[in-house]
Design a protein around this motif. Structure first.
Motif, PDB file in Angstrom:
ATOM      1  N   SER A  90      70.533  41.366   0.347  1.00 32.44           N
ATOM      2  CA  SER A  90      69.696  42.436   0.394  1.00 32.44           C
ATOM      3  C   SER A  90      70.115  43.415  -0.694  1.00 32.44           C
ATOM      4  O   SER A  90      70.885  44.330  -0.577  1.00 32.44           O
ATOM      5  CB  SER A  90      69.360  43.176   1.762  1.00 32.44           C
ATOM      6  N   ARG A 108      63.658  44.992  12.778  1.00 25.38           N
ATOM      7  CA  ARG A 108      62.823  44.328  11.844  1.00 25.38           C
ATOM      8  C   ARG A 108      61.669  44.783  11.419  1.00 25.38           C
ATOM      9  O   ARG A 108      61.173  45.131  10.415  1.00 25.38           O
ATOM     10  CB  ARG A 108      62.784  42.882  12.138  1.00 25.38           C
ATOM     11  N   ILE A 112      60.658  46.424   7.961  1.00 25.35           N
ATOM     12  CA  ILE A 112      59.086  46.013   7.264  1.00 25.35           C
ATOM     13  C   ILE A 112      58.277  47.168   6.835  1.00 25.35           C
ATOM     14  O   ILE A 112      57.600  47.486   5.720  1.00 25.35           O
ATOM     15  CB  ILE A 112      58.360  45.038   8.002  1.00 25.35           C
ATOM     16  N   GLY A 115      59.113  48.979   3.899  1.00 27.74           N
ATOM     17  CA  GLY A 115      58.915  48.015   2.451  1.00 27.74           C
ATOM     18  C   GLY A 115      59.889  47.071   2.438  1.00 27.74           C
ATOM     19  O   GLY A 115      59.754  46.310   1.538  1.00 27.74           O
ATOM     20  N   TYR A 116      60.781  46.496   3.107  1.00 29.95           N
ATOM     21  CA  TYR A 116      61.923  45.587   3.049  1.00 29.95           C
ATOM     22  C   TYR A 116      60.983  44.412   3.490  1.00 29.95           C
ATOM     23  O   TYR A 116      60.488  44.092   4.549  1.00 29.95           O
ATOM     24  CB  TYR A 116      62.962  45.783   3.791  1.00 29.95           C
ATOM     25  N   GLU A 117      61.310  43.251   2.713  1.00 33.42           N
ATOM     26  CA  GLU A 117      60.730  41.931   2.694  1.00 33.42           C
ATOM     27  C   GLU A 117      61.961  40.992   3.227  1.00 33.42           C
ATOM     28  O   GLU A 117      62.905  40.910   2.731  1.00 33.42           O
ATOM     29  CB  GLU A 117      60.185  41.533   1.390  1.00 33.42           C
ATOM     30  N   PHE A 118      61.292  40.102   4.201  1.00 35.81           N
ATOM     31  CA  PHE A 118      62.288  38.949   4.832  1.00 35.81           C
ATOM     32  C   PHE A 118      62.168  37.834   4.270  1.00 35.81           C
ATOM     33  O   PHE A 118      61.099  37.261   4.349  1.00 35.81           O
ATOM     34  CB  PHE A 118      62.289  39.118   6.288  1.00 35.81           C
ATOM     35  N   ALA A 119      63.154  37.186   4.037  1.00 36.22           N
ATOM     36  CA  ALA A 119      63.161  35.802   3.152  1.00 36.22           C
ATOM     37  C   ALA A 119      63.524  34.887   4.198  1.00 36.22           C
ATOM     38  O   ALA A 119      63.170  33.639   4.340  1.00 36.22           O
ATOM     39  CB  ALA A 119      64.195  35.749   2.423  1.00 36.22           C
ATOM     40  N   GLU A 125      69.597  38.678   8.722  1.00 35.97           N
ATOM     41  CA  GLU A 125      69.046  39.398   7.503  1.00 35.97           C
ATOM     42  C   GLU A 125      68.608  40.956   7.888  1.00 35.97           C
ATOM     43  O   GLU A 125      68.701  41.720   6.995  1.00 35.97           O
ATOM     44  CB  GLU A 125      67.777  38.850   6.915  1.00 35.97           C
ATOM     45  N   HIS A 129      69.641  44.265   5.462  1.00 33.32           N
ATOM     46  CA  HIS A 129      68.593  45.283   5.044  1.00 33.32           C
ATOM     47  C   HIS A 129      68.963  46.453   5.501  1.00 33.32           C
ATOM     48  O   HIS A 129      68.864  47.746   4.876  1.00 33.32           O
ATOM     49  CB  HIS A 129      67.342  44.813   5.442  1.00 33.32           C
TER      50      HIS A 129
END
Length: 607
Positions: A90, A108, A112, A115-119, A125, A129
């Protein structure tokens, strides 16, 4: 469970990390990955499946850098694939994780929203983040990691690196084990001493709630509040572990054949064969005074404890309550301070067993532990330990650890019998002499391998198998069924033979082999009557017995495995070998991954 390795070194670390991860393969995994920092840049290589796939990837796309973290993943959140494999990134953060973040869904959603995106689908993860979000607030790496750790709920071991910092890995532990290794101008992190054995034998084990800042020049350890704490630096025996298959096809085969030796070592640790007495070793409870013994364990260790229950009650007249640890910890069992608590775990890190131990600690019971790893968490949190001397067991399906656990339990039963006055000097001497014969008789039993291998070829064609036994052979029936389904994926169930008419007999037909464990003992005739019921319904019987039992059984069998005549107290130890060999050779014919069967982990360090 998952394996973690971290190195702050002086030479390129990626190959060293992969080699260390190979020593953690026995824990079970379905993907692997490595991340390094080189000239301020984070690099990562990951691969689904075995480490050979990761090595191939690194061969095609090498990673430089003298600091790195690596991981073997056993899937919990998210399917096993490269995207879900660790390490996770991250922004400026790289992380590997063993365990389960219980509040990951809540975290999570918060991330989100920011603005955090999860791959990936993983809970890991979330941690990456979280640390990244703390960095974005202007905190330094150490403070950011600490703030993130305080937000986590659940069980975890973590290793964290930061882009641009080539002299620091942060490690944290809350549940699954994590150790720091000390070198000369180098430092290491690992899930256990075996992983770090080639680098160092100077180890510091983190305790629950600890987090460590690890640099080339040393380390600092803090508690969850951020206060410095001291943890003992100790010499690990991990460096003496020889993890090599030798001339055997699989670790499991090697470990089956090691049993005469390791059983001999374990029994000799507790029993004085020359004088025919249990040795005067320390115990956390007085067998002569306690009124009950509570035993708790998981899997094969639980079945060893169930055999131990028969021995303690028969020879020492000591009542025993035994529970699967995952049930014990939740049913709030009433306990008496006049009782003792005994926990069994090969790794000494089994999460449910450790939680049960802590429940008994709160209730004020004296606590003993039968473990194969003296430096483990369960060992450290017990009042006294009873070590098994099995050495490292790499195969996921337990073999020599089981028979060594039985050896310890039998020895403790003899000591308890003498302490409680249930056997006189001659009786104690007889039991010790009988136990001393176990290694010799186990070695003779291994000579049945050719016959068992031939039988296993036939067994591999069936989809369901039933195991039956009475008395201590009932837990062995369950253990035989467990071994077969663990490594061959054939559905198998173990029952007390007397329960046949109470349901399982409905399954009997020509496609249901029935494996009967029946030495010629005081209840042999009762078991023969159950065999007759199976034969009358067309069931194919495989009888494991001794010469006298084979002679007195007139029922046709698919095959009869004749084990040497053995005294009753060592019967479970010796009869374990043919059921292990039968499962092993069946799995070989099925073409399964014997040492690392699908979906299983060697050490279950999360609930």
């Amino acid at each position: 469970m998952c394996g973690i390795v971290g190195i702050v070194g002086r030479a390129p670390v990626a190959p060293l990390i992969v080699d260390a991860l190979k020593r953690l393969e026995y824990r079970g995994y379905d993907s692997a990955g490595v991340a390094t920092i080189d000239h301020g840049r984070l690099g990562r290589r990951r691969a689904e499946g075995k480490l050979v796939n990761l090595e191939k990837r690194l061969g095609e796309e090498p990673l430089d850098g003298t600091i790195g973290i690596g991981h073997t993943r056993w899937a919990t959140h998210g399917v096993p694939n490269e995207t879900n494999a660790h390490p996770h990134f991250s922004n400026d953060v790289a992380i590997v994780h063993n365990g389960i973040i219980e509040n990951f869904a809540e975290l999570r959603s918060s991330l989100i929203a920011d603005g955090y995106e999860f791959a990936s689908q993983t809970d890991t993860e979330v941690v990456a983040h979280l640390v990244s979000r703390e960095l974005a607030k202007g905190l330094g790496p150490v403070e950011a990691a600490h703030n993130a750790l305080k937000q986590l709920e659940g069980a975890f071991a973590l290793a964290i690196m930061f882009r641009g910092d080539e002299d620091m890995i942060i490690g944290a532990r809350n549940g699954p084990p994590l150790a720091v290794g000390h070198g000369e101008g180098e430092m290491y992190l690992g899930s256990d001493a075996i992983a770090l054995a080639p680098f160092t034998n100077a180890i510091t084990y983190l305790e629950d709630g600890d987090w460590a800042v690890v640099r080339r020049g040393g380390m600092e350890i803090f508690d969850i509040e951020g206060k410095p704490v001291d943890r003992k630096r100790q010499q690990s025996i991990g460096s003496s572990y020889l993890v090599d298959k030798g001339n055997y096809r699989h670790f499991m085969e090697k470990e089956i054949y090691e049993q005469p030796e390791v059983v001999s070592h374990t029994l000799a640790h507790y029993l004085d064969f020359a004088n025919g007495v249990a040795k005067d070793f320390e115990t956390p409870f007085d067998f002569g005074k306690i009124d009950r013994l509570a035993i708790s364990a998981c899997g094969t260790a639980y079945l060893a404890g169930l055999v131990g229950k028969y021995w303690f009650e028969r020879h020492a007249r000591l009542p025993v309550d035994i529970d699967i640890a995952s049930e014990f910890r939740y049913r709030e069992m009433p306990l008496s301070k006049q009782s003792g608590a005994l926990f069994i775990s090969q790794s000494g890190e089994t999460a449910d067993t450790l939680a049960s131990l802590r429940y008994c600690r709160q209730e004020g019971l004296p606590i003993g532990a039968i473990v194969n790893v003296r430096e483990s968490t369960i060992a450290r949190e017990s009042d006294g330990i009873f070590p098994t001397l099995a050495g490292p067991e790499i195969g996921v399906a337990s073999t020599k650890a089981f028979t060594c656990q039985l050896s310890v339990l039998a020895s403790l039963a003899v000591k308890a019998a003498a302490a409680r006055g249930e056997v006189d000097a001659e009786g104690e001497k007889l039991l010790v002499r009988q136990l001393s014969e176990a290694p010799k008789l186990a070695n003779q039993t291994l000579k049945l391998a050719g016959q068992i291998e031939k039988l296993a070829r036939d067994l591999s064609h069936y989809k369901h198998v039933l195991y039956l036994g009475r008395d201590t052979n009932y837990p062995l029936a369950m253990e035989g069924a467990l071994k077969l389904k663990e490594i061959s994926y054939i559905h198998a169930e173990g029952y007390a033979a007397g329960e046949l008419k109470h349901g399982p007999i409905a399954l009997i037909d020509e496609q249901m082999p029935v494996i009967v464990i029946a030495p010629h003992d005081r209840i042999f005739e009762k078991t023969v009557s159950n065999m007759q019921e199976v034969a009358a319904r067309g069931g194919k019987i495989i009888l494991i017995t001794d010469a006298k039992g084979a002679k007195h059984s007139t029922i046709d069998t698919l095959d009869t495995i004749i084990v040497p005549d053995v005294p009753e107290i060592i019967s479970p130890i010796v009869y374990s070998l043919p059921i292990q060999m039968l499962a092993y050779y069946t799995a070989v014919f099925m073409g399964t991954d014997v040492d690392q069967p699908r979906n299983l982990a060697k050490s279950v360090t999360v609930e």
